[in-house]
Write a protein that holds these residues in place. Structure first.
Motif, PDB file in Angstrom:
ATOM      1  N   ILE A 115       0.864  -1.319   0.275  1.00 28.65           N
ATOM      2  CA  ILE A 115      -0.142   0.055  -0.056  1.00 28.65           C
ATOM      3  C   ILE A 115       0.825   1.258   0.031  1.00 28.65           C
ATOM      4  CG2 ILE A 115      -1.631   1.375   1.195  1.00 28.65           C
ATOM      5  CD1 ILE A 115      -2.375  -1.444   2.644  1.00 28.65           C
ATOM      6  N   LEU A 116       0.902   2.105  -1.114  1.00 26.80           N
ATOM      7  CA  LEU A 116       1.473   3.376  -0.814  1.00 26.80           C
ATOM      8  C   LEU A 116       1.178   4.252   0.071  1.00 26.80           C
ATOM      9  CD1 LEU A 116       1.678   4.061  -4.709  1.00 26.80           C
ATOM     10  CD2 LEU A 116       3.407   3.127  -3.424  1.00 26.80           C
ATOM     11  N   LEU A 117       2.048   4.654   0.855  1.00 27.38           N
ATOM     12  CA  LEU A 117       1.496   5.517   2.103  1.00 27.38           C
ATOM     13  C   LEU A 117       1.204   6.858   1.527  1.00 27.38           C
ATOM     14  CD1 LEU A 117       1.365   5.943   5.189  1.00 27.38           C
ATOM     15  CD2 LEU A 117       3.814   6.581   5.125  1.00 27.38           C
ATOM     16  N   SER A 118       1.619   7.316   0.308  1.00 26.47           N
ATOM     17  CA  SER A 118       1.407   8.607  -0.350  1.00 26.47           C
ATOM     18  C   SER A 118      -0.208   8.549  -0.669  1.00 26.47           C
ATOM     19  CB  SER A 118       2.409   8.950  -1.500  1.00 26.47           C
ATOM     20  OG  SER A 118       2.105   7.933  -2.658  1.00 26.47           O
ATOM     21  N   TYR A 119      -0.641   7.409  -1.249  1.00 27.63           N
ATOM     22  CA  TYR A 119      -1.947   7.057  -1.574  1.00 27.63           C
ATOM     23  C   TYR A 119      -2.771   7.176  -0.441  1.00 27.63           C
ATOM     24  CZ  TYR A 119      -6.157   4.720  -3.378  1.00 27.63           C
ATOM     25  OH  TYR A 119      -7.414   4.451  -3.863  1.00 27.63           O
ATOM     26  N   LEU A 120      -2.534   6.369   0.581  1.00 20.62           N
ATOM     27  CA  LEU A 120      -3.288   6.176   1.759  1.00 20.62           C
ATOM     28  C   LEU A 120      -3.258   7.637   2.459  1.00 20.62           C
ATOM     29  CD1 LEU A 120      -4.888   4.703   4.026  1.00 20.62           C
ATOM     30  CD2 LEU A 120      -2.303   4.264   5.214  1.00 20.62           C
ATOM     31  N   ASP A 121      -2.226   8.451   2.572  1.00 20.83           N
ATOM     32  CA  ASP A 121      -2.221   9.734   3.046  1.00 20.83           C
ATOM     33  C   ASP A 121      -3.244  10.733   2.403  1.00 20.83           C
ATOM     34  OD1 ASP A 121      -0.261   9.134   4.923  1.00 20.83           O
ATOM     35  OD2 ASP A 121       1.337  10.341   3.685  1.00 20.83           O
ATOM     36  N   THR A 122      -3.204  10.577   1.149  1.00 19.97           N
ATOM     37  CA  THR A 122      -4.321  11.484   0.351  1.00 19.97           C
ATOM     38  C   THR A 122      -5.846  11.007   0.603  1.00 19.97           C
ATOM     39  OG1 THR A 122      -2.468  11.706  -1.638  1.00 19.97           O
ATOM     40  CG2 THR A 122      -4.945  11.987  -2.109  1.00 19.97           C
ATOM     41  N   VAL A 123      -5.964   9.612   0.679  1.00 23.17           N
ATOM     42  CA  VAL A 123      -7.247   9.327   0.916  1.00 23.17           C
ATOM     43  C   VAL A 123      -7.815   9.606   2.296  1.00 23.17           C
ATOM     44  CG1 VAL A 123      -8.721   7.152   1.344  1.00 23.17           C
ATOM     45  CG2 VAL A 123      -7.094   7.169  -0.512  1.00 23.17           C
ATOM     46  N   VAL A 124      -6.774   9.481   3.471  1.00 26.81           N
ATOM     47  CA  VAL A 124      -7.217   9.964   4.730  1.00 26.81           C
ATOM     48  C   VAL A 124      -7.328  11.231   4.916  1.00 26.81           C
ATOM     49  CG1 VAL A 124      -6.508   9.890   7.135  1.00 26.81           C
ATOM     50  CG2 VAL A 124      -6.290   7.727   5.943  1.00 26.81           C
ATOM     51  N   GLN A 125      -6.615  12.186   4.199  1.00 27.28           N
ATOM     52  CA  GLN A 125      -6.804  13.520   4.147  1.00 27.28           C
ATOM     53  C   GLN A 125      -8.184  14.077   3.665  1.00 27.28           C
ATOM     54  OE1 GLN A 125      -4.425  16.151   1.289  1.00 27.28           O
ATOM     55  NE2 GLN A 125      -3.890  17.153   3.142  1.00 27.28           N
ATOM     56  N   GLY A 126      -8.505  13.256   2.683  1.00 25.03           N
ATOM     57  CA  GLY A 126     -10.145  13.457   2.218  1.00 25.03           C
ATOM     58  C   GLY A 126     -11.254  13.294   3.281  1.00 25.03           C
ATOM     59  N   TYR A 127     -10.741  12.017   3.929  1.00 23.07           N
ATOM     60  CA  TYR A 127     -11.744  11.766   4.977  1.00 23.07           C
ATOM     61  C   TYR A 127     -11.860  12.534   6.182  1.00 23.07           C
ATOM     62  CZ  TYR A 127     -13.729   7.536   2.767  1.00 23.07           C
ATOM     63  OH  TYR A 127     -14.320   6.946   1.769  1.00 23.07           O
ATOM     64  N   LEU A 128     -10.632  13.149   6.627  1.00 21.49           N
ATOM     65  CA  LEU A 128     -10.497  13.974   7.588  1.00 21.49           C
ATOM     66  C   LEU A 128     -11.138  15.376   7.224  1.00 21.49           C
ATOM     67  CD1 LEU A 128      -6.914  13.614   8.737  1.00 21.49           C
ATOM     68  CD2 LEU A 128      -8.699  13.311   9.985  1.00 21.49           C
ATOM     69  N   ALA A 129     -11.133  15.755   6.030  1.00 19.11           N
ATOM     70  CA  ALA A 129     -11.692  17.041   5.507  1.00 19.11           C
ATOM     71  C   ALA A 129     -13.229  17.026   5.386  1.00 19.11           C
ATOM     72  CB  ALA A 129     -11.154  17.481   4.152  1.00 19.11           C
TER      73      ALA A 129
END
Length: 182
Positions: A115-129
């Protein structure tokens, strides 16, 4: 005419990764979110799979120009499926044809794919927002497939639509990754 919409449950939840019109929060029943490896890439995909008890939060958005072709290119490894039960705040109500993208079973590879951490980071940032800390926690708790290894590519992102996280967002991701045993 029924307007075509898609349901995004991964990076499409992060509005920094797209400019799709009329995006609103939505919740789909009958599906769950999973990390899956496929024969198409060396990295894991975030995908949806049918689950009669599952529910996924995400966004619905209008298909640009009512033409699926460009969106299908972005989601090339997935096939579209009709969404049955969905709650959303769109003003068109039930006059929408909503599709969800999912990896086809014949493409699944059971070997561990990172799992690319850069991809996961982007996804989670969206969920946080979109859904706050509670919604981002639910993302971790209701997503399966955390047995895949994590590839830390934050310093040099491989994911093409990677976003920059704040220190607080990175800490949130790292804490919750530890909690799911990834």
């Amino acid at each position: 005419m029924i307007d075509p919409y898609f349901f995004g449950y991964g990076s499409l939840v992060n509005r920094k990764t797209h400019a799709y019109p009329q995006a609103v929060q939505a919740h789909v029943r009958g599906w769950r979110r999973m990390w899956k490896g496929t024969v198409l890439r060396e990295v894991a995909f975030l995908t949806a799979e049918p689950d009669s008890t599952g529910e996924i939060s995400g966004l619905i958005a209008a298909v640009p120009g009512a033409d699926w072709a460009a969106l299908d290119v972005r989601e090339a490894a997935y096939a579209r499926h009709g969404v049955g039960e969905i709650r959303h705040g769109h003003s068109h109500g039930t006059e929408l044809d909503i599709q969800i993208y999912a990896v086809e079973p014949e493409l699944v590879d059971t070997r561990a794919h990172p799992i690319l951490l850069s991809y996961l980071d982007t996804v989670v940032q969206g969920y946080l927002a979109e859904f706050g800390e509670a919604g981002a926690r639910t993302f971790f708790e209701t997503t399966g497939g955390w047995h895949h290894p994590i590839r830390d590519d934050r310093a040099d992102p491989v994911y093409p639509r990677a976003t920059v996280l704040t220190a607080e967002e990175r800490k949130f991701v790292d804490t919750h990754l530890a909690q799911v045993g990834a």
